[in-house]
Design an enzyme around this catalytic site. Structure first.
Site: not given
Length: 638
Positions: A512, A514
């Site tokens: 991920d 983010h």
């Protein structure tokens, strides 16, 4: 310093590179280039992304440009046909995060589980696992062109499968990878990968197949003007054209201020043509310009607010000089969207596109002209500086520029970026620089920018700083053009003076990318007095455990926003115990599943895995710190 230059890859070298790329998974054997060329030539124009966009431009229409990507062929076909029903013909085709990072065994596992359970276990389409034959079923199932999405590690392989399957467009964004998607990739790796895609698109073009490249530029994780983003998307276009690609499509983001957003659209079209011609790529076409709803800003949780956000963008897009526009779905904040939300969203946005475009309103005023002038001055200065640093070769200049902070953005994921700039909004919600770092912004632009900052400080009676930047970042999703923050506030929870404060590990798990949330909470923890070991985004579970062993950490605060936390963290507490850190506090927060799901179910699931506390999206950072202090106090650590 890398040896990557603006020089076309030799054909023999390129063919050897292709052989190596296609050996990465069994489906690579399905790619037959000559057969793929003939297949592409037989496709009708209504399946060619660039030609569809060019037709929209010629007719003065605005095409919907949504996101799509579910794990199974059947599910993807169902999704695309539903989008066809509401007028979508431009498809950004999202691959899953495991595929994007060449974790193909995990992608295959997620695909198998998705087929077995009938529930999506991946946040996109595992195109490499599916291969050419299966992906062609998707391409042939509906009317429209595909712009397939990947990231640096899998970009070359994804492109090979995609183009052989009949897809006709793909982003080529080394700066997007550096800004937001690849933490450890070197600049040389990103540039070399981008050159491969340009060479592949050019190889098709040499044989009469029209492949377009979308240029996204440096993707930001915070508030700043679009100058660096615009400059880098033009540099990407130059890099790609240097390898033989013949069609370049800039994708620009809305940031919320109407005048500034519209000015950026005018500026990018002018500047892209100017620099392609200046560097000798006069035969490269620009089929159109695409707008994108936002960068990585937060999205409203409430459905009513989400529709407001979407339709505001749709209205501005319909009056802007663009030919396609991406809008997020109304359930964007809860995870990977459902078919129903896709259809509701695109019916709503499409209605506005059609009604407003039919009135032929074109936004232009003195403020837009001024913003466009400032954008063109700043972007030209940045590109010219990069070329100067490369002695006329913009590709050579890129790595030097990144190392020097001439190319930079806030909250950057990649370890090679300086991350020395910061921005805020002015009183009208336009993005301005608060800290320029080493950016080569011209004097006239700085004076204009600084005056806008002073105006807000005078009205609000306080200096603007980091807290203001964060408040502005959240503001638009909350229905305001600027945020409210007190830079003089002492913050929330503060630890007492301690010789040995608790050690907290932070990071975003798995692949991920983010990074914003974990950077914010890391700073808040430091300000509260904790010792913080910040692992940033794209952190394998094993690295969290290793860091806990090495630092004797008291807690881990783990985030996950791409929906695949269950696969990443299965058995995590048991693995901590095996490593001798089984007693550590485990906190988890974010978007914890793919598609619509109930947070209460997520909380039960992850507490069963061994997490002490579980938080939904948009949880208050201060709340988690108070909870952390309470749990540490109960253990005698505070």
């Amino acid at each position: 310093m890398s040896g990557v230059k603006q020089q076309k890859i030799d054909e023999d070298v390129f063919l050897k590179m292709r052989k190596e790329v296609l050996s990465g998974w069994p489906t690579g054997a399905e790619v037959d280039f000559d057969e793929a060329v003939e297949y592409q030539k037989k496709l009708p124009e209504n399946r060619n992304f660039g030609k569809i966009l060019a037709k929209y431009h010629a007719e003065g229409k605005l095409g919907l440009y949504p996101r799509s990507g579910v794990p199974t062929v059947e599910g993807e076909i169902e999704l695309l046909r539903s989008m066809n029903e509401v007028g979508v013909r431009l498809f950004p085709f999202t691959t899953d995060s495991y595929t994007r990072n060449m974790q193909l065994e995990k992608a295959q596992q997620g695909l198998d589980e998705s087929i077995k359970t009938g529930k999506a276990k991946l946040n996109g389409f595992p195109i490499i696992c599916h291969g050419v034959k299966q992906t062609r079923k998707v391409v042939e199932s509906c009317e429209g062109g595909f712009d397939v999405r990947s990231s640096m590690k899998a970009n070359s392989f994804v492109a090979e499968i995609a183009f052989a399957s009949g897809m006709t467009c793909m982003p080529n964004s080394p700066f997007g990878w550096i800004g937001s998607y690849d933490k450890l990739a070197s600049v040389e790796e990103c540039l070399s990968t981008a050159q491969y895609l340009g060479r592949l698109a050019g190889y098709y073009a040499d044989r009469g197949v029209y492949i377009s490249i979308t240029n996204h530029g440096w993707l930001f994780n915070g508030i700043v003007p679009m100058y660096i983003n615009t400059a880098t998307k033009i540099i990407e276009a130059l890099l790609t054209a240097g390898q033989g690609a013949k069609s370049s499509i800039p994708l620009m983001n809305f940031q919320g201020n109407i005048n500034q957003d519209v000015a950026d659209f005018y500026a990018v079209r002018n500047l892209l043509r100017k620099y392609l011609d200046k560097f000798g790529f006069t035969d490269v076409v620009i089929p159109g310009v695409i707008g994108d709803q936002s960068m990585l800003y937060p999205f409203p949780q409430d459905i009513g607010s989400a529709f407001g956000y979407i339709n505001y963008i749709a209205t501005i897009a319909a009056m802007a000089p663009i030919d396609g526009c991406s809008v997020k779905t109304v359930d964007e904040a809860s995870g990977v969207p459902s078919i129903e939300s896709h259809m509701q969203t695109y019916r709503s946005a499409g209605w506005i596109f059609d009604v407003v475009r039919q009135q032929k309103i074109q936004l232009m005023n003195d403020d837009i002209k001024l913003e466009q002038h400032m954008s063109e001055l700043a972007v030209s200065a940045i590109i010219d500086k990069v070329a100067e640093m490369g002695d006329g070769d913009v590709v050579v200049g890129i790595e030097k520029a990144i190392n020097a902070g001439v190319l930079d953005s806030p909250f950057c994921l990649n370890v090679n970026a300086k991350d020395q700039v910061l921005g805020v909004k002015d009183l009208q919600g336009a993005s301005r620089y608060l800290d320029y770092g080493n950016l080569p912004i011209p004097k006239e632009v700085r004076e204009f920018n600084d005056e806008k900052i002073r105006e807000r400080e005078l009205v609000q009676g306080r200096k603007l700083g980091f807290r203001t930047s964060l408040a502005d970042f959240w503001a638009f999703s909350q229905g305001s053009i600027i945020g409210e923050a007190d830079e003089d506030a002492q913050g929330g929870t503060k630890l007492p003076e301690m010789d040995n404060p608790p050690t907290i590990i932070t990071g975003t798990v798995g692949v991920d990318s983010h990074v914003i949330g974990t950077k914010i909470i890391s700073r808040a923890l430091r300000e509260a007095g904790f010792r913080v070991v910040a692992l940033s985004a794209q952190t394998p579970p094993e690295e969290f455990i290793k860091a806990a062993q090495e630092t004797n950490a008291d807690a881990m605060l783990i985030s996950s926003l791409y929906g695949m936390a269950e696969m990443d963290l299965q058995g995590f507490r048991d693995k901590c115990t095996e490593a001798g850190v089984g007693g550590i506090l485990l906190f988890l927060g974010g978007i914890l599943g793919v598609g619509k799901h109930d947070f209460a179910d997520d909380e039960v699931k992850f507490k069963k895995i061994g997490f002490d506390r579980v938080y939904p999206p948009e949880s208050d950072v201060e709340l988690s710190i108070r909870d952390l202090c309470a749990d540490l106090k109960s253990r005698g650590r505070l």
